[in-house]
Write a protein that holds these residues in place. Structure first.
Motif, PDB file in Angstrom:
ATOM      1  N   TYR A  94       0.962  -1.085   0.064  1.00  0.00           N
ATOM      2  CA  TYR A  94       0.089  -0.083  -0.074  1.00  0.00           C
ATOM      3  C   TYR A  94       0.821   1.126   0.079  1.00  0.00           C
ATOM      4  O   TYR A  94       1.912   1.366   0.640  1.00  0.00           O
ATOM      5  N   GLY A  95       0.722   2.128  -0.997  1.00  0.00           N
ATOM      6  CA  GLY A  95       1.449   3.372  -1.219  1.00  0.00           C
ATOM      7  C   GLY A  95       2.507   3.283  -2.034  1.00  0.00           C
ATOM      8  O   GLY A  95       3.202   4.265  -2.331  1.00  0.00           O
ATOM      9  N   SER A  96       2.901   2.001  -2.706  1.00  0.00           N
ATOM     10  CA  SER A  96       3.726   1.873  -3.571  1.00  0.00           C
ATOM     11  C   SER A  96       3.320   2.458  -4.996  1.00  0.00           C
ATOM     12  O   SER A  96       4.289   2.859  -5.736  1.00  0.00           O
ATOM     13  N   GLN A  97       2.096   2.648  -5.311  1.00  0.00           N
ATOM     14  CA  GLN A  97       1.459   3.005  -6.559  1.00  0.00           C
ATOM     15  C   GLN A  97       1.943   2.196  -7.592  1.00  0.00           C
ATOM     16  O   GLN A  97       2.338   2.506  -8.762  1.00  0.00           O
ATOM     17  N   GLY A  98       2.179   0.874  -7.397  1.00  0.00           N
ATOM     18  CA  GLY A  98       2.454  -0.023  -8.362  1.00  0.00           C
ATOM     19  C   GLY A  98       3.972   0.102  -8.920  1.00  0.00           C
ATOM     20  O   GLY A  98       4.436  -0.717  -9.799  1.00  0.00           O
ATOM     21  N   VAL A  99       4.928   0.649  -8.070  1.00  0.00           N
ATOM     22  CA  VAL A  99       6.292   0.488  -8.295  1.00  0.00           C
ATOM     23  C   VAL A  99       6.989  -0.125  -7.368  1.00  0.00           C
ATOM     24  O   VAL A  99       6.940   0.342  -5.983  1.00  0.00           O
ATOM     25  N   CYS A 100       7.561  -1.329  -7.576  1.00  0.00           N
ATOM     26  CA  CYS A 100       8.294  -2.123  -6.440  1.00  0.00           C
ATOM     27  C   CYS A 100       9.274  -2.901  -7.248  1.00  0.00           C
ATOM     28  O   CYS A 100       8.884  -3.271  -8.763  1.00  0.00           O
ATOM     29  N   ALA A 101      10.219  -3.705  -6.944  1.00  0.00           N
ATOM     30  CA  ALA A 101      11.111  -4.645  -7.373  1.00  0.00           C
ATOM     31  C   ALA A 101      10.569  -5.795  -7.940  1.00  0.00           C
ATOM     32  O   ALA A 101      11.096  -6.444  -8.875  1.00  0.00           O
ATOM     33  N   HIS A 102       9.430  -6.214  -7.274  1.00  0.00           N
ATOM     34  CA  HIS A 102       8.772  -7.395  -7.822  1.00  0.00           C
ATOM     35  C   HIS A 102       8.366  -7.294  -9.202  1.00  0.00           C
ATOM     36  O   HIS A 102       8.308  -8.287  -9.756  1.00  0.00           O
ATOM     37  N   ARG A 103       7.913  -6.137  -9.807  1.00  0.00           N
ATOM     38  CA  ARG A 103       7.473  -6.117 -11.126  1.00  0.00           C
ATOM     39  C   ARG A 103       8.727  -6.164 -11.872  1.00  0.00           C
ATOM     40  O   ARG A 103       8.555  -6.046 -13.285  1.00  0.00           O
ATOM     41  N   ALA A 104       9.928  -5.933 -11.593  1.00  0.00           N
ATOM     42  CA  ALA A 104      11.081  -6.201 -12.542  1.00  0.00           C
ATOM     43  C   ALA A 104      11.697  -7.812 -12.686  1.00  0.00           C
ATOM     44  O   ALA A 104      12.499  -8.036 -13.339  1.00  0.00           O
ATOM     45  N   ASN A 105      10.705  -8.559 -12.397  1.00  0.00           N
ATOM     46  CA  ASN A 105      11.009  -9.880 -12.679  1.00  0.00           C
ATOM     47  C   ASN A 105      10.352 -10.385 -14.060  1.00  0.00           C
ATOM     48  O   ASN A 105       9.667 -11.105 -14.201  1.00  0.00           O
ATOM     49  N   PHE A 106      11.194  -9.567 -14.830  1.00  0.00           N
ATOM     50  CA  PHE A 106      10.821  -9.791 -16.495  1.00  0.00           C
ATOM     51  C   PHE A 106      11.117 -11.245 -16.850  1.00  0.00           C
ATOM     52  O   PHE A 106      10.017 -11.552 -17.758  1.00  0.00           O
ATOM     53  N   ALA A 107      11.777 -12.013 -16.465  1.00  0.00           N
ATOM     54  CA  ALA A 107      12.031 -13.660 -16.840  1.00  0.00           C
ATOM     55  C   ALA A 107      10.712 -14.142 -16.275  1.00  0.00           C
ATOM     56  O   ALA A 107      10.135 -14.899 -17.157  1.00  0.00           O
ATOM     57  N   ASP A 108      10.192 -13.928 -15.165  1.00  0.00           N
ATOM     58  CA  ASP A 108       9.152 -14.670 -14.669  1.00  0.00           C
ATOM     59  C   ASP A 108       7.874 -14.335 -15.542  1.00  0.00           C
ATOM     60  O   ASP A 108       7.191 -15.249 -15.781  1.00  0.00           O
ATOM     61  N   TYR A 109       7.614 -13.111 -15.852  1.00  0.00           N
ATOM     62  CA  TYR A 109       6.212 -12.715 -16.775  1.00  0.00           C
ATOM     63  C   TYR A 109       6.810 -13.251 -17.973  1.00  0.00           C
ATOM     64  O   TYR A 109       5.384 -13.724 -18.666  1.00  0.00           O
ATOM     65  N   LEU A 110       7.747 -13.298 -18.681  1.00  0.00           N
ATOM     66  CA  LEU A 110       7.977 -13.695 -19.925  1.00  0.00           C
ATOM     67  C   LEU A 110       7.460 -15.171 -19.991  1.00  0.00           C
ATOM     68  O   LEU A 110       7.299 -15.952 -21.214  1.00  0.00           O
ATOM     69  N   SER A 111       8.110 -15.809 -18.988  1.00  0.00           N
ATOM     70  CA  SER A 111       7.739 -17.284 -18.785  1.00  0.00           C
ATOM     71  C   SER A 111       6.421 -17.737 -19.059  1.00  0.00           C
ATOM     72  O   SER A 111       6.009 -18.901 -19.488  1.00  0.00           O
ATOM     73  N   GLN A 112       5.420 -16.891 -18.929  1.00  0.00           N
ATOM     74  CA  GLN A 112       4.051 -17.169 -18.807  1.00  0.00           C
ATOM     75  C   GLN A 112       3.600 -17.510 -20.342  1.00  0.00           C
ATOM     76  O   GLN A 112       2.361 -18.095 -20.842  1.00  0.00           O
ATOM     77  N   LEU A 113       4.404 -16.977 -21.527  1.00  0.00           N
ATOM     78  CA  LEU A 113       4.135 -16.977 -22.862  1.00  0.00           C
ATOM     79  C   LEU A 113       4.193 -18.225 -23.283  1.00  0.00           C
ATOM     80  O   LEU A 113       3.745 -18.755 -24.526  1.00  0.00           O
ATOM     81  N   GLY A 114       4.929 -19.328 -22.601  1.00  0.00           N
ATOM     82  CA  GLY A 114       5.050 -20.941 -23.022  1.00  0.00           C
ATOM     83  C   GLY A 114       5.938 -20.852 -24.076  1.00  0.00           C
ATOM     84  O   GLY A 114       5.891 -21.895 -24.794  1.00  0.00           O
ATOM     85  N   LYS A 115       7.058 -20.293 -24.178  1.00  0.00           N
ATOM     86  CA  LYS A 115       7.968 -20.245 -25.421  1.00  0.00           C
ATOM     87  C   LYS A 115       9.276 -21.131 -24.840  1.00  0.00           C
ATOM     88  O   LYS A 115       9.945 -21.202 -25.771  1.00  0.00           O
TER      89      LYS A 115
END
Length: 483
Positions: free
Chosen positions: A309-330
């Protein structure tokens, strides 16, 4: 109890009830007669004030009218006398009868009436068009539906909450810019929207698991309708081969969006932008400071994990680019080495999604340094080939990143004070966390993601050099270059 006593009790009971209701007001016959006369004279007064507007007014002989007018001053009017006067009146047209009944003057043509007539004519035309549509297709059709698209009622269920079973809507969306924020997605949107059909702003309906897909379909039909109306008005020919796309940087971070792409748009080509996590975090943090100045941002030391709360969507968690790209199943995801690089436990989509065009934000640069113009020209040509565009993509414009409230001098001064320089010693802790994520993302993309035949990059050798640079802290690189 005899009858006399019963009557006495009844009278007492009625009297008591009357007292509870309050004293009754008994009106005399004269009151009602005067009320009737007042109503008659009021109606005559209203009629007489507008009487001159009648085209065919009531004609009464001078003698009779004189006799009646003189008698009216001395005697009250009666229904019989009014009927006698009416019987001697000239015959009236229908509009005059309406006037006498309602006290309203006949309709006089004016600007408002002309406008009403035009609206009525337009409604009549629309009604006629709908009847024509029903005869042709058996339903109410829009311009989009009359120009090759199926009726939207065939796509959406009757309750309007979901897509009809076994209905293929993959043809609606050719490409999508799905992430990440602050990686040039706005520049990509504004540029591609000039040569394709895209909503003018972000369209993130797919992040909603319930009615999001239905909203997107309706928005696509509405957008096509507007374009057809403009083209029809200007007399141009509609080019149905123009690609259709959207932009939503949040899609890649949403499991719901990934599921919707796999289910409804498995052939849609996906455009994904990335950026060095340290510079990405700095850009997103300052963006929030400049555009949401009424909310105080947390210090970077409190943003090293998830978005609280209060981060306004800015945090290190969202920099896990590899994890999010892995959802594409490539990637195969069949070795422990690959799985150990991923920390969020996200599952890839169960069915395939479209091909991916991966780029770094630095590839959009049109500067003359280090051959950037040559790289950008190659980048635009590769993107054009990926999308299958028949026209060249011109150089990408530079997007103004100033805050929405910079025109207010006090606000501008405050935001300038709140903006951060990620290389300051005060932000060493967040830099350490982001550098760990940068190294992991760089390795995973090089060893796994880029080996997929469904992943396309511009100038592969140059892109690999960019990923190698993620292993270095950009703050240290800047210090070395100054020395």
């Amino acid at each position: 109890m005899d009858r006399r006593e019963q009557h006495t009790q009844i009278r007492l009971r009625d009297k008591h009830a009357s007292n509870e209701r309050g004293p009754s007001r008994k009106r005399s016959p004269t009151f009602y007669r005067n009320a009737r006369l007042l109503a008659v004279f009021t109606s005559l007064a209203v009629a007489s004030t507008n009487f001159y507007t009648l085209s065919n007014h009531v004609v009464i002989t001078n003698q009779n009218s004189h006799d009646d007018s003189s008698s009216s001053s001395s005697r009250s009017w009666s229904k019989r006398k009014i009927a006698n006067v009416a019987s001697r009146a000239a015959p009236l047209e229908e509009k005059d009868n309406v006037f006498l009944r309602t006290g309203k003057t006949p309709m006089i043509q004016s600007e408002n009436n002309a406008s009403s007539s035009m609206k009525a004519s337009k409604r009549k035309t629309i009604t006629h068009r709908r009847k024509h549509n029903r005869l042709i297709r058996g339903t109410h059709l829009t311009l989009a539906e009359m120009n090759g698209w199926p009726p939207i009622q065939e796509i959406i269920t009757k309750d309007g909450n979901k897509i009809a079973a076994h209905e293929d809507i993959s043809w609606l969306l050719d490409f999508a810019i799905i992430g990440f924020p602050k990686t040039g997605t706005t520049s990509m949107l504004r540029h591609l929207s000039e040569i394709t059909h895209m909503p003018p702003s972000e369209s993130c309906s797919l992040t909603d698991n319930n009615s999001g897909i239905v909203k997107l379909v309706k928005d696509m039909y509405s957008d096509r309708n507007k374009r057809l109306e403009v083209i029809d008005k200007n007399g141009h020919v509609f080019d149905d081969s123009t690609l259709r796309g959207l932009k939503c940087p949040q899609d890649l971070s949403s499991e719901v969006s990934m599921h919707n792409y796999a289910k409804y748009f498995p052939k849609t080509k996906l455009i994904v932008g990335v950026r060095h996590p340290v510079r990405w975090f700095e850009s997103l943090y300052n963006f929030r400071v400049s555009n949401v100045p009424w909310k105080k941002m947390l210090h970077t030391s409190k943003l090293t994990r998830g978005c609280t709360y209060g981060s306004q969507g800015v945090c290190a968690h969202r920099a896990n680019f590899a994890d999010y790209l892995s959802q594409l199943g490539k990637t195969p995801m069949d070795t422990s080495d690959e799985r150990n690089l991923l920390s969020m436990g996200l599952s890839p989509v169960k069915s395939p999604v479209g091909k991916v065009f991966l780029y770094d934000v630095s590839q959009l640069s049109e500067s003359e340094e280090d051959g950037a113009i040559i790289q950008s020209t190659q980048f635009r040509r590769d993107l054009q080939d990926f999308l299958g565009l028949n026209v060249d993509i011109p150089p990408f414009p530079r997007i103004d990143t100033s805050g929405r409230f910079d025109f207010l001098e006090p606000v501008k001064k405050q935001t300038e004070q709140d903006r951060i320089d990620i290389c300051d010693a005060d932000h060493d802790r967040i830099c350490e966390v982001l550098m760990d994520k940068a190294r992991i993302a760089s390795r995973w993309m090089k060893d796994y993601f880029l080996k997929s035949t469904d992943v396309v990059v511009s100038n592969r050798e140059h892109f690999l050099e960019i990923l190698d640079g993620w292993n270095e802290d950009p703050c240290n690189v800047v210090v070395v270059s100054k020395l």
